[in-house]
Write an enzyme that holds these catalytic residues in place. Structure first.
Site, mmCIF file in Angstrom:
data_model
loop_
_atom_site.group_PDB
_atom_site.id
_atom_site.type_symbol
_atom_site.label_atom_id
_atom_site.label_comp_id
_atom_site.label_asym_id
_atom_site.label_seq_id
_atom_site.Cartn_x
_atom_site.Cartn_y
_atom_site.Cartn_z
ATOM 1 N N TYR A 96 0.835 -1.222 0.000
ATOM 2 C CA TYR A 96 0.000 0.000 0.000
ATOM 3 C C TYR A 96 0.861 1.261 0.000
ATOM 4 O O TYR A 96 0.448 2.296 -0.501
ATOM 5 C CB TYR A 96 -0.965 -0.006 1.187
ATOM 6 C CG TYR A 96 -2.210 -0.821 0.898
ATOM 7 C CD1 TYR A 96 -3.377 -0.216 0.438
ATOM 8 C CD2 TYR A 96 -2.205 -2.199 1.040
ATOM 9 C CE1 TYR A 96 -4.501 -0.965 0.158
ATOM 10 C CE2 TYR A 96 -3.319 -2.957 0.759
ATOM 11 C CZ TYR A 96 -4.472 -2.338 0.320
ATOM 12 O OH TYR A 96 -5.585 -3.084 0.022
ATOM 13 N N GLU A 138 -8.692 -6.880 4.917
ATOM 14 C CA GLU A 138 -7.865 -7.951 4.336
ATOM 15 C C GLU A 138 -7.195 -8.777 5.438
ATOM 16 O O GLU A 138 -7.129 -10.010 5.341
ATOM 17 C CB GLU A 138 -6.824 -7.362 3.358
ATOM 18 C CG GLU A 138 -7.476 -6.948 2.028
ATOM 19 C CD GLU A 138 -6.734 -5.868 1.246
ATOM 20 O OE1 GLU A 138 -5.513 -5.720 1.423
ATOM 21 O OE2 GLU A 138 -7.390 -5.156 0.457
HETATM 22 C C1 HEM Z 1 -6.256 2.231 -1.388
HETATM 23 C C2 HEM Z 1 -5.590 1.460 -2.225
HETATM 24 C C3 HEM Z 1 -6.218 0.583 -3.278
HETATM 25 C C4 HEM Z 1 -7.414 0.689 -3.910
HETATM 26 C C5 HEM Z 1 -8.486 1.758 -3.722
HETATM 27 C C6 HEM Z 1 -7.519 -0.414 -4.838
HETATM 28 C C7 HEM Z 1 -8.604 -0.632 -5.662
HETATM 29 C C8 HEM Z 1 -8.740 -1.733 -6.484
HETATM 30 C C9 HEM Z 1 -9.904 -2.013 -7.280
HETATM 31 C C10 HEM Z 1 -11.148 -1.144 -7.359
HETATM 32 C C11 HEM Z 1 -9.682 -3.187 -7.932
HETATM 33 C C12 HEM Z 1 -10.651 -3.925 -8.862
HETATM 34 C C13 HEM Z 1 -11.347 -4.975 -8.012
HETATM 35 C C14 HEM Z 1 -12.296 -5.871 -8.773
HETATM 36 O O1 HEM Z 1 -11.968 -6.424 -9.803
HETATM 37 O O2 HEM Z 1 -13.399 -6.023 -8.310
HETATM 38 C C15 HEM Z 1 -8.373 -3.643 -7.555
HETATM 39 C C16 HEM Z 1 -7.791 -4.801 -8.039
HETATM 40 C C17 HEM Z 1 -6.459 -5.067 -7.875
HETATM 41 N N1 HEM Z 1 -5.597 -4.443 -7.013
HETATM 42 FE FE1 HEM Z 1 -5.988 -2.868 -5.818
HETATM 43 N N2 HEM Z 1 -6.386 -1.165 -4.756
HETATM 44 C C18 HEM Z 1 -5.559 -0.597 -3.819
HETATM 45 C C19 HEM Z 1 -4.340 -1.081 -3.428
HETATM 46 C C20 HEM Z 1 -3.659 -2.096 -4.045
HETATM 47 C C21 HEM Z 1 -2.332 -2.526 -3.704
HETATM 48 C C22 HEM Z 1 -1.496 -1.973 -2.578
HETATM 49 C C23 HEM Z 1 -2.000 -3.519 -4.581
HETATM 50 C C24 HEM Z 1 -0.692 -4.263 -4.595
HETATM 51 C C25 HEM Z 1 0.159 -4.179 -5.536
HETATM 52 C C26 HEM Z 1 -3.139 -3.739 -5.456
HETATM 53 C C27 HEM Z 1 -3.209 -4.679 -6.464
HETATM 54 C C28 HEM Z 1 -4.358 -5.004 -7.154
HETATM 55 C C29 HEM Z 1 -4.421 -6.053 -8.168
HETATM 56 C C30 HEM Z 1 -3.259 -6.932 -8.631
HETATM 57 C C31 HEM Z 1 -5.741 -6.090 -8.615
HETATM 58 C C32 HEM Z 1 -6.330 -7.028 -9.679
HETATM 59 C C33 HEM Z 1 -6.025 -6.471 -11.031
HETATM 60 C C34 HEM Z 1 -6.467 -7.350 -12.173
HETATM 61 O O3 HEM Z 1 -6.992 -8.451 -11.986
HETATM 62 O O4 HEM Z 1 -6.266 -6.895 -13.294
HETATM 63 N N3 HEM Z 1 -4.117 -2.859 -5.094
HETATM 64 N N4 HEM Z 1 -7.823 -2.763 -6.665
#
Ligand code: HEM
Ligand SMILES: Cc1cc2nc3c(=O)[nH]c(=O)nc-3n(C[C@H](O)[C@H](O)[C@H](O)COP(=O)(O)OP(=O)(O)OC[C@H]3O[C@@H](n4cnc5c(N)ncnc54)[C@H](O)[C@@H]3O)c2cc1C
Length: 438
Positions: A96, A138
């Site tokens: 994060y 988480e």
């Molecule tokens: C406040 C911080 C964050 C927010 C608001 C956020 C938001 C999101 C959202 C809205 C999604 C799409 C979820 C879905 O498919 O339903 C997502 C997916 C994902 N997030 Fe985050 N995220 C955050 C932090 C992080 C962090 C720290 C990582 C680590 C590297 C990360 C890695 C990912 C990955 C790998 C996906 C899936 C992408 C895919 O399948 O293409 N996120 N996140």
């Protein structure tokens, strides 16, 4: 550490500008983050980055959060979906820091002098409020995973074609460590990780568990993504949009869109992986599930199209296996042979109060992703009994391509079904509910 009035006003005042440049923020944010932290390529799906779906999902959630800062509870279901997805991907608390740093840099790039030290401070606080909500949830989910931390090796025990064309294949998976598997909630998914020859980074994809929970084995059902079935005109339009967004951000990787090639993981699984081969999975998770612990007689309506039948099949099999006494209506659309049709018809004989409806779409190959008017007509042909409309407590679970779900949702809405009775699963990134609101 909630934001005070002044901080929340500073954040809100920047929203119009950030919204206007949302696409640019998304591109710059991921470009710089992945350039400096290439190891994160092991987590992100390249296609979702190329199409901009993933950056858009993240940025729009942050902006939605900032505009709802005083009423965050409205965002709870969306945050739950994200937390479940993150847990399925084994995202860690430390990451994060990285995401926050590059996101705020991208905000600064867009806001220019308007990003005063005070505004930056307020945004940093806002980011961490949201990050804390996610990491808190988480951590709770990881605790519930008990000793299954991260990736667990599974052997492909059996592989089975579910259609005559051989484009939908089920895999029975058994844990290599031989220990009992946790009982997931029907509707949940796993993340699968494989390496694909010629690709530098690990490939992660989600697959719904397609059978009732069992301590011995899991089943997933995978559709071959042929790539060429994309709506050509639409993909060209997307390519133009992405290319221009990327070139304005001087990006050489995001936006270098290739002609649509077949799906990497689904084809590899179907063609290259055989019985006895090893793959890796994370613990089942996901917020789209049937709560089988609840004692209820509410009717259950399960609506699916194509391979999106998988999570609903898990629900149906569980209901029948556990002899749950709820009326069930099964509505399934498919282009060719409906996968599992014979099995579902057999289930209907075993369940005291179950009705089925199978639609054969008449779509051409080029239309396959859109599922347009044809299904509108199919929905119109459904009777009030098919949808248990007379019972205001009926529960609806829908999984299919976006337009299919859109039409199903509109149809139910027109017939007075309240939105909170309907749950959606989308086989892509981002929440379908959020798209409905757009
Ligand atoms: C406040 C911080 C964050 C927010 C608001 C956020 C938001 C999101 C959202 C809205 C999604 C799409 C979820 C879905 O498919 O339903 C997502 C997916 C994902 N997030 Fe985050 N995220 C955050 C932090 C992080 C962090 C720290 C990582 C680590 C590297 C990360 C890695 C990912 C990955 C790998 C996906 C899936 C992408 C895919 O399948 O293409 N996120 N996140
Ligand atoms: C919660 C959830 C549950 C799921 N459950 C299932 C399930 O039960 N069964 C199932 O089969 N799938 C399921 N999926 C979908 C699955 O995760 C994969 O997305 C799917 O198998 C395709 O992956 P792939 O690697 O084969 O395709 P990818 O390589 O990811 O490609 C996907 C598509 O993008 C196109 N593409 C490639 N490059 C570009 C580009 N540059 N620009 C635009 N488009 C491009 C490809 O032609 C292809 O059509 C689920 C997804 C989620 C999120």
């Amino acid at each position: 550490m909630a934001l005070n009035y002044k901080e929340s006003k500073l954040v809100k005042d920047t929203l119009p500008s950030l919204r206007q440049h949302g696409e640019h923020i998304s591109t710059v944010f991921y470009k710089t983050m992945l350039r400096d932290h290439p190891e994160l390529h092991n987590y992100f799906n390249t296609v979702n980055m190329h199409t901009g779906k993933q950056p858009r999902a993240l940025t729009s959630l942050i902006l939605a959060f900032a505009s709802n800062i005083v009423n965050i509870s409205e965002l709870t279901p969306k945050l739950e979906r994200v937390a479940q997805k993150h847990a399925s991907l084994n995202i860690q608390h430390e990451q994060y820091e990285i995401v926050g740093k590059y996101l705020l840099r991208a905000f600064s790039a867009v806001l220019g002098p308007a990003m005063t030290p005070e505004v930056k401070m307020a945004w940093t606080k806002a980011y961490w409020v949201m990050a804390k909500m996610l990491t808190g949830r988480e951590a709770h989910i990881y605790r519930a995973f008990e000793d299954w931390k991260g990736w667990r090796k599974f052997m492909i025990y059996n592989k089975k074609n579910e259609t005559v064309e051989g484009n939908i294949v089920s895999f029975i998976l058994k844990p290599v460590d031989g220990k009992p598997l946790p009982l997931f909630m029907p509707g949940q998914y796993i993340t699968l990780r494989i390496t694909v020859p010629g690709m530098k980074y690990a490939q992660l994809r989600q697959y719904s568990l397609s059978d009732a929970p069992s301590h011995d084995q899991y089943r997933i059902t995978v559709k071959r993504d042929q790539g060429s079935n994309w709506d050509y005109a639409k993909s060209q339009e997307d390519i133009r949009t992405i290319s221009s967004a990327a070139s304005s951000a001087s990006d050489s990787s995001i936006g270098s869109v290739q002609p649509c090639r077949p799906g990497v993981v689904s084809n590899s699984l179907i063609d290259e992986f055989h019985e006895g081969d090893i793959i890796e999975l994370t613990h089942p998770s996901g917020s789209f599930f049937l709560n089988t612990n609840m004692d209820t007689s509410m009717p259950l309506v399960l609506i699916s199209a194509g391979v999106c039948v998988a999570p609903l099949l898990s629900m149906l099999n569980t209901v029948v296996e556990k002899r749950i006494n709820r009326p069930v209506s099964w509505i399934q659309a498919s282009r060719h042979d409906a996968p599992f049709q014979a099995h579902v018809e057999n289930m209907a004989k075993r369940h005291p109060n179950m009705r089925t409806k199978f639609f054969k779409s008449r779509l051409s190959d080029s239309d396959v992703l859109s599922y347009t008017s044809t299904f509108d007509n199919d929905f119109l042909s459904l009777t009030s009994e098919d949808l248990y409309l007379s019972n205001s407590s009926s529960e609806y679970y829908i999984c299919g391509p976006e337009k299919f779900m859109m039409q199903a949702s509109e149809h139910l809405h027109r017939h007075g079904v309240r939105p909170e009775r309907v749950q959606f699963e989308i086989f892509s990134v981002g929440s379908f509910e959020m798209r409905l609101e757009d």
